[in-house]
Motif scaffolding. Structure first.
Motif, PDB file in Angstrom:
ATOM      1  N   ASP A 147      30.837  38.769  54.190  1.00  0.00           N
ATOM      2  CA  ASP A 147      29.709  39.120  53.322  1.00  0.00           C
ATOM      3  C   ASP A 147      28.887  40.268  53.904  1.00  0.00           C
ATOM      4  OD1 ASP A 147      30.453  37.198  51.511  1.00  0.00           O
ATOM      5  OD2 ASP A 147      29.011  35.692  52.185  1.00  0.00           O
ATOM      6  N   THR A 148      28.677  40.242  55.235  1.00  0.00           N
ATOM      7  CA  THR A 148      27.920  41.327  55.879  1.00  0.00           C
ATOM      8  C   THR A 148      28.652  42.659  55.731  1.00  0.00           C
ATOM      9  OG1 THR A 148      27.001  39.776  57.499  1.00  0.00           O
ATOM     10  CG2 THR A 148      26.884  42.117  58.042  1.00  0.00           C
ATOM     11  N   ALA A 149      29.959  42.647  55.971  1.00  0.00           N
ATOM     12  CA  ALA A 149      30.753  43.868  55.819  1.00  0.00           C
ATOM     13  C   ALA A 149      30.721  44.355  54.378  1.00  0.00           C
ATOM     14  CB  ALA A 149      32.199  43.605  56.265  1.00  0.00           C
ATOM     15  N   ASN A 150      30.828  43.429  53.449  1.00  0.00           N
ATOM     16  CA  ASN A 150      30.806  43.780  52.027  1.00  0.00           C
ATOM     17  C   ASN A 150      29.485  44.449  51.647  1.00  0.00           C
ATOM     18  OD1 ASN A 150      32.367  43.572  49.517  1.00  0.00           O
ATOM     19  ND2 ASN A 150      30.655  42.317  48.815  1.00  0.00           N
ATOM     20  N   ASN A 151      28.380  43.909  52.172  1.00  0.00           N
ATOM     21  CA  ASN A 151      27.053  44.469  51.879  1.00  0.00           C
ATOM     22  C   ASN A 151      26.907  45.878  52.460  1.00  0.00           C
ATOM     23  OD1 ASN A 151      26.288  42.158  50.504  1.00  0.00           O
ATOM     24  ND2 ASN A 151      25.303  41.223  52.279  1.00  0.00           N
ATOM     25  N   PHE A 152      27.423  46.075  53.673  1.00  0.00           N
ATOM     26  CA  PHE A 152      27.366  47.417  54.268  1.00  0.00           C
ATOM     27  C   PHE A 152      28.213  48.402  53.447  1.00  0.00           C
ATOM     28  CE2 PHE A 152      25.902  45.731  58.518  1.00  0.00           C
ATOM     29  CZ  PHE A 152      24.795  46.562  58.633  1.00  0.00           C
ATOM     30  N   GLY A 153      29.359  47.949  52.963  1.00  0.00           N
ATOM     31  CA  GLY A 153      30.198  48.811  52.141  1.00  0.00           C
ATOM     32  C   GLY A 153      29.467  49.276  50.891  1.00  0.00           C
ATOM     33  N   ALA A 154      28.780  48.319  50.241  1.00  0.00           N
ATOM     34  CA  ALA A 154      28.040  48.656  49.020  1.00  0.00           C
ATOM     35  C   ALA A 154      26.885  49.604  49.324  1.00  0.00           C
ATOM     36  CB  ALA A 154      27.529  47.375  48.361  1.00  0.00           C
ATOM     37  N   LYS A 155      26.179  49.351  50.434  1.00  0.00           N
ATOM     38  CA  LYS A 155      25.026  50.192  50.787  1.00  0.00           C
ATOM     39  C   LYS A 155      25.474  51.622  51.089  1.00  0.00           C
ATOM     40  CE  LYS A 155      20.853  51.303  51.577  1.00  0.00           C
ATOM     41  NZ  LYS A 155      19.917  51.415  50.440  1.00  0.00           N
ATOM     42  N   PHE A 156      26.564  51.774  51.830  1.00  0.00           N
ATOM     43  CA  PHE A 156      27.013  53.129  52.165  1.00  0.00           C
ATOM     44  C   PHE A 156      27.655  53.834  50.977  1.00  0.00           C
ATOM     45  CE2 PHE A 156      26.261  52.036  56.617  1.00  0.00           C
ATOM     46  CZ  PHE A 156      25.730  53.231  57.082  1.00  0.00           C
ATOM     47  N   ASP A 157      28.174  53.080  50.014  1.00  0.00           N
ATOM     48  CA  ASP A 157      28.604  53.713  48.763  1.00  0.00           C
ATOM     49  C   ASP A 157      27.399  54.366  48.073  1.00  0.00           C
ATOM     50  OD1 ASP A 157      31.315  53.181  48.876  1.00  0.00           O
ATOM     51  OD2 ASP A 157      31.199  51.330  47.708  1.00  0.00           O
ATOM     52  N   GLU A 158      26.271  53.651  48.062  1.00  0.00           N
ATOM     53  CA  GLU A 158      25.032  54.199  47.471  1.00  0.00           C
ATOM     54  C   GLU A 158      24.583  55.446  48.233  1.00  0.00           C
ATOM     55  OE1 GLU A 158      22.018  51.211  47.464  1.00  0.00           O
ATOM     56  OE2 GLU A 158      23.221  49.761  46.343  1.00  0.00           O
ATOM     57  N   LEU A 159      24.616  55.364  49.568  1.00  0.00           N
ATOM     58  CA  LEU A 159      24.169  56.491  50.384  1.00  0.00           C
ATOM     59  C   LEU A 159      25.087  57.705  50.225  1.00  0.00           C
ATOM     60  CD1 LEU A 159      23.124  54.581  53.618  1.00  0.00           C
ATOM     61  CD2 LEU A 159      21.602  55.881  52.113  1.00  0.00           C
ATOM     62  N   THR A 160      26.372  57.452  50.025  1.00  0.00           N
ATOM     63  CA  THR A 160      27.311  58.552  49.784  1.00  0.00           C
ATOM     64  C   THR A 160      26.939  59.291  48.500  1.00  0.00           C
ATOM     65  OG1 THR A 160      29.088  57.341  50.894  1.00  0.00           O
ATOM     66  CG2 THR A 160      29.744  59.158  49.462  1.00  0.00           C
ATOM     67  N   GLU A 161      26.631  58.526  47.451  1.00  0.00           N
ATOM     68  CA  GLU A 161      26.233  59.136  46.183  1.00  0.00           C
ATOM     69  C   GLU A 161      24.927  59.906  46.326  1.00  0.00           C
ATOM     70  OE1 GLU A 161      27.939  59.512  43.321  1.00  0.00           O
ATOM     71  OE2 GLU A 161      29.518  58.720  44.608  1.00  0.00           O
ATOM     72  N   GLU A 162      23.988  59.342  47.079  1.00  0.00           N
ATOM     73  CA  GLU A 162      22.709  60.044  47.302  1.00  0.00           C
ATOM     74  C   GLU A 162      22.939  61.354  48.045  1.00  0.00           C
ATOM     75  OE1 GLU A 162      19.708  57.595  49.102  1.00  0.00           O
ATOM     76  OE2 GLU A 162      20.126  55.901  47.765  1.00  0.00           O
ATOM     77  N   ALA A 163      23.809  61.328  49.049  1.00  0.00           N
ATOM     78  CA  ALA A 163      24.094  62.552  49.809  1.00  0.00           C
ATOM     79  C   ALA A 163      24.777  63.599  48.937  1.00  0.00           C
ATOM     80  CB  ALA A 163      24.957  62.215  51.027  1.00  0.00           C
ATOM     81  N   ARG A 164      25.638  63.154  48.027  1.00  0.00           N
ATOM     82  CA  ARG A 164      26.321  64.103  47.137  1.00  0.00           C
ATOM     83  C   ARG A 164      25.347  64.789  46.188  1.00  0.00           C
ATOM     84  NH1 ARG A 164      31.524  60.174  45.985  1.00  0.00           N
ATOM     85  NH2 ARG A 164      32.772  60.869  47.782  1.00  0.00           N
TER      86      ARG A 164
END
Length: 310
Positions: free
Chosen positions: A222-239
């Motif tokens: 669950d922790t890994a899954n949450n980090f994956g989702a958070k960094f997906d958001e951050l990737t979009e923000e950076a783009r």
């Protein structure tokens, strides 16, 4: 145009980090092939040895020329690297020269050295050979990925992981070529590009960790899954920074906070795998590998914050 000092230091730091990364990519690929694909096993072993030799040369060249910031970042080696290498060699029977790790760790106690034109020429030559080696491993990864996606090859590595390490090889090549040309670039645009790149890398690390955990490791999953989702958001923000560079400081702050978080999670996981307290199918060296990549990104993000404040 980069000064000779900046050229030498940045080149050596880049190579110290990415040559070890490439060497370990070769190990992970080699360990993932079946005996049917023995020629690929041999090629991965050859690439491991090429990057090992280049890394030894780079370490020797780097004595007294590396910034304290890099030496203390944990991106070159960590306190877990030797144990992770030993355990991974035991599991795979792939030879890993741990003396290289000891040499790299010893860079922290070397006195400062002077840079002269001889040093510059040696580093230019090293970069040229690193470019050729990086091109070679990128071509190999591309070939493996093509074979896997067309069902001509089976490997225990996810197709996404092969694509992931191919992108890292291309990133390394991009940085080497920029350094060789002494290219000046727009700092804000470069920061936006790198944050988009590394946030995606961190997202995929989280997803690989999630997929390599035993199904009973529910909390870690669950922790890994949450980090994956958070960094997906951050990737979009950076783009989106290309449309509004004014958002850069807030994206950098959020990226730094979350990268420290995932680094700590990876470190705890690597310790657990080494100590046999976590059930997974991940090699210990893969855990230490992704810790070092997070440490590298943390150092970059701290530097980006300085650019944002200037």
């Amino acid at each position: 145009m980069l000064s000779n000092k900046d050229f030498v230091t940045q080149s050596l730091e880049l190579n110290l980090f990415f040559m070890r990364i490439a060497k370990e990519h070769s190990i992970f690929l080699e360990a993932g092939f079946t005996t049917r694909d023995y020629p690929f096993i041999e090629q991965a072993e050859m690439l491991k040895n090429i990057f090992s030799s280049l890394l030894v040369e780079t370490i020797q060249m780097s004595e007294g020329l590396i910034s304290q910031e890099t030496l203390s970042s944990g991106e070159l080696v960590t306190e877990l690297t030797l144990d992770a290498e030993r355990e991974t060699e035991f599991y795979t029977n792939i030879k890993i020269d741990r003396n290289i790790t000891k040499m790299e760790a010893a860079l922290a106690i070397k006195p400062p050295s002077q840079i002269n034109m001889g040093t510059v020429r040696m580093v230019e030559n090293l970069n040229n050979r690193a470019i050729r080696a990086a091109e070679q491993i990128a071509m190999f990864k591309s070939n493996v990925l093509k074979n896997v996606l067309s069902c001509r090859m089976f490997t225990t590595n996810y197709p996404l992981l092969i694509d992931h390490i191919l992108r890292e090889a291309k990133f390394y090549l991009r940085m080497l070529r920029k350094l060789q040309s002494r290219e000046e670039f727009d700092i804000a645009r470069e920061v936006a590009f790198q944050e988009s790149f590394w946030n995606r890398i961190m997202a995929e690390h989280a997803k690989f960790i999630r997929g390599l955990l035993d199904p009973t490791e529910v909390k870690l999953f669950d922790t890994a899954n949450n980090f994956g989702a958070k960094f997906d958001e951050l990737t979009e923000e950076a783009r989106k920074l290309s449309q509004d560079i004014g958002l850069l400081p807030s994206v950098t702050d959020s990226s730094l906070k979350n990268t420290v978080g995932i680094r700590d999670f990876k470190k705890q996981g690597t310790e657990g795998i080494i100590q046999c307290n976590i059930k997974s199918i991940a090699f210990p060296l893969l855990g230490d590998h992704v810790v070092r990549e997070a440490n590298h990104y943390i150092r970059m993000l701290k530097r980006f914050k300085q650019y944002n404040m200037e």
